[in-house]
Structure formats: C-alpha cells, structure tokens
Write an enzyme that holds these catalytic residues in place. Structure first.
Site, mmCIF file in Angstrom:
data_model
loop_
_atom_site.group_PDB
_atom_site.id
_atom_site.type_symbol
_atom_site.label_atom_id
_atom_site.label_comp_id
_atom_site.label_asym_id
_atom_site.label_seq_id
_atom_site.Cartn_x
_atom_site.Cartn_y
_atom_site.Cartn_z
ATOM 1 N N ASP A 160 81.209 4.487 105.021
ATOM 2 C CA ASP A 160 82.580 4.976 104.881
ATOM 3 C C ASP A 160 82.898 5.894 106.045
ATOM 4 O O ASP A 160 82.039 6.196 106.869
ATOM 5 C CB ASP A 160 82.760 5.707 103.538
ATOM 6 C CG ASP A 160 81.856 6.920 103.428
ATOM 7 O OD1 ASP A 160 82.256 7.989 103.918
ATOM 8 O OD2 ASP A 160 80.759 6.793 102.858
ATOM 9 N N GLU A 204 68.841 1.554 98.193
ATOM 10 C CA GLU A 204 68.369 1.768 99.555
ATOM 11 C C GLU A 204 66.903 1.373 99.747
ATOM 12 O O GLU A 204 66.444 1.264 100.884
ATOM 13 C CB GLU A 204 68.578 3.229 99.950
ATOM 14 C CG GLU A 204 70.047 3.608 100.037
ATOM 15 C CD GLU A 204 70.296 5.091 100.221
ATOM 16 O OE1 GLU A 204 71.388 5.447 100.679
ATOM 17 O OE2 GLU A 204 69.403 5.893 99.884
#
Length: 232
Positions: A200, A13
């Site tokens: 997701d 990230e």
C-alpha cells in the site's frame, strides 16, 4: 555452515515458505512455532513472530539463543513512503530505525534509543548485494530499491503522518517489525536483511489497498527468500 532464521510477522508471510521446506523439528517458544529444517538446500528456521516490535524482538532472541542462527531474513509487506516504490515493488533494507522512539527531551535524536549510541541499524552488505542479484533473477519484472525501513507500533494510513516519516527519517517504507529485528540482530551480532514487498501507499488509500494486495505482495517476498537462502 549457515543456519538462516526467516521471520514473518503474519502467517501469510511465511506459509508459502513453510510449505516448501523439509521440517525436522518444531518448537513452540514464547507462543511462536519455530520450524527447523531445510529450504532449497539451506538450513533454515522459519517462524511467524506475530505483529509488532515486542513480538519481533522476542523472536530474534529465541533464534539467537536456542537455534544459534548465523543470518536473519525478515520477510513481509510494507507501506511505501517513496514515490518510486509502487504496490508490488521490493524494498531491500540498507538501514532500519524506530520512528516511534522519542527521547528528544533528553537530548537524543528523534528515533534513537537512549544510551544505545546508534540510531540506524545497518543491514549486512553481502546480504543486500545477494538480495539485489537474486531479485533481478527471480522477479525481473519488479522494481527493486535498497533503502530505509522505518518501524513503529502503528499502521500508517494517514497522509500527514506519512509525510512526517518522510521529513523526519527520509524513510522509503514503513511497517511494524523491521527495526526491532534489526535492533535485536545488531545486539546479537547476527547479519540481517529486511525484505519488504509494497502492499500500500501508507496514505488515505492504505486501508483499502492493504487487504487487496497484501497476499500478492507477500508471495513476491517468499519467492525472493526461497531463492536467496540457497546463496547464503
């Protein structure tokens, strides 16, 4: 002058952002490496906090105490709780709250930390507006939503649990750090915003989708953050 703390829970990230910054100082504190320097003309401190709410809160306090940051951006991935948010889309925080805080036996609302007097930690309105405008510029192909981040020390991959988070908190996305970063920023009076790319659907498919899409989603957030810091 602004100095922006940029927090990601995982290396993927923050690795793209670190590769593009000019580092002037590195400091290891609480087992976290803080990279201070410039990114896209802005003064920044970029750090991988590690996963979970305790790591995230400690990270905010170091940024406040040692680096005296003026703004905090939390970048990363999350599971969608909103049918309008598909994999790859962007969620910009309006508020963040803890979904695993339960002191209801003492009369507190579900999600409220006792004696805090606040349940939902609001992101900075100007940072929200800039994030929306920046996303439209650099990621025009993506759907963006300003909404509610719910956080807990739990990876959500169960449809029943997901539905409880929607029912109890009207959450738009779920993850494991945002509320603690919001909580710490609130206590230190530091403007913040949480940016989440959807990796997701936080349901029975999450264990398959998350490792498939996490890197692509993180890259979306990194592109947004790189452009956003120049505007703060």
């Amino acid at each position: 002058m602004s100095k922006i703390g940029i927090i990601g829970a995982m290396e993927l990230e923050v690795e793209t952002l670190k590769s593009k910054m000019q580092v002037t100082r590195k400091l290891v504190k609480a087992n976290m490496e803080f990279n201070e320097g410039t990114l896209n003309g802005a003064e920044v401190v970029i750090v991988r906090s590690g996963i979970g709410k305790v790591n995230a809160a400690l990270c905010v306090q170091v940024l406040a105490d040692i680096f005296e940051v003026t703004h905090i951006i939390n970048t990363g991935v999350a599971g969608s709780l909103n049918s309008k948010l598909d994999i790859g889309d962007i969620l910009i925080s309006k508020i963040a709250l803890h979904h695993d805080m339960d002191a209801t036996n003492f009369g507190y609302p579900l999600g409220e930390v006792p004696q805090m007097g606040i349940k939902e930690f609001p992101a900075d309105e100007k940072m929200i507006e800039l994030a929306e405008a920046t996303c439209a510029e650099v990621l025009p192909e993506l759907h963006t939503l300003v909404g509610r981040v719910v956080s807990g020390d739990q990876f959500i991959a169960d449809k029943d649990v997901k539905n409880k988070l929607i029912t109890n908190f009207s959450g738009d996305c779920c993850e494991m750090e945002g509320a603690s970063i919001a909580h710490g920023s609130y206590l230190n009076k530091i403007p913040f915003v949480i940016l989440r790319a959807i990796s997701d659907k936080a349901d029975d498919s999450a264990q398959m989708d998350y490792p498939t899409f996490e890197r692509h989603a993180a890259e979306h957030c990194a592109k947004l953050v790189e452009a956003l810091v120049a505007k703060l």
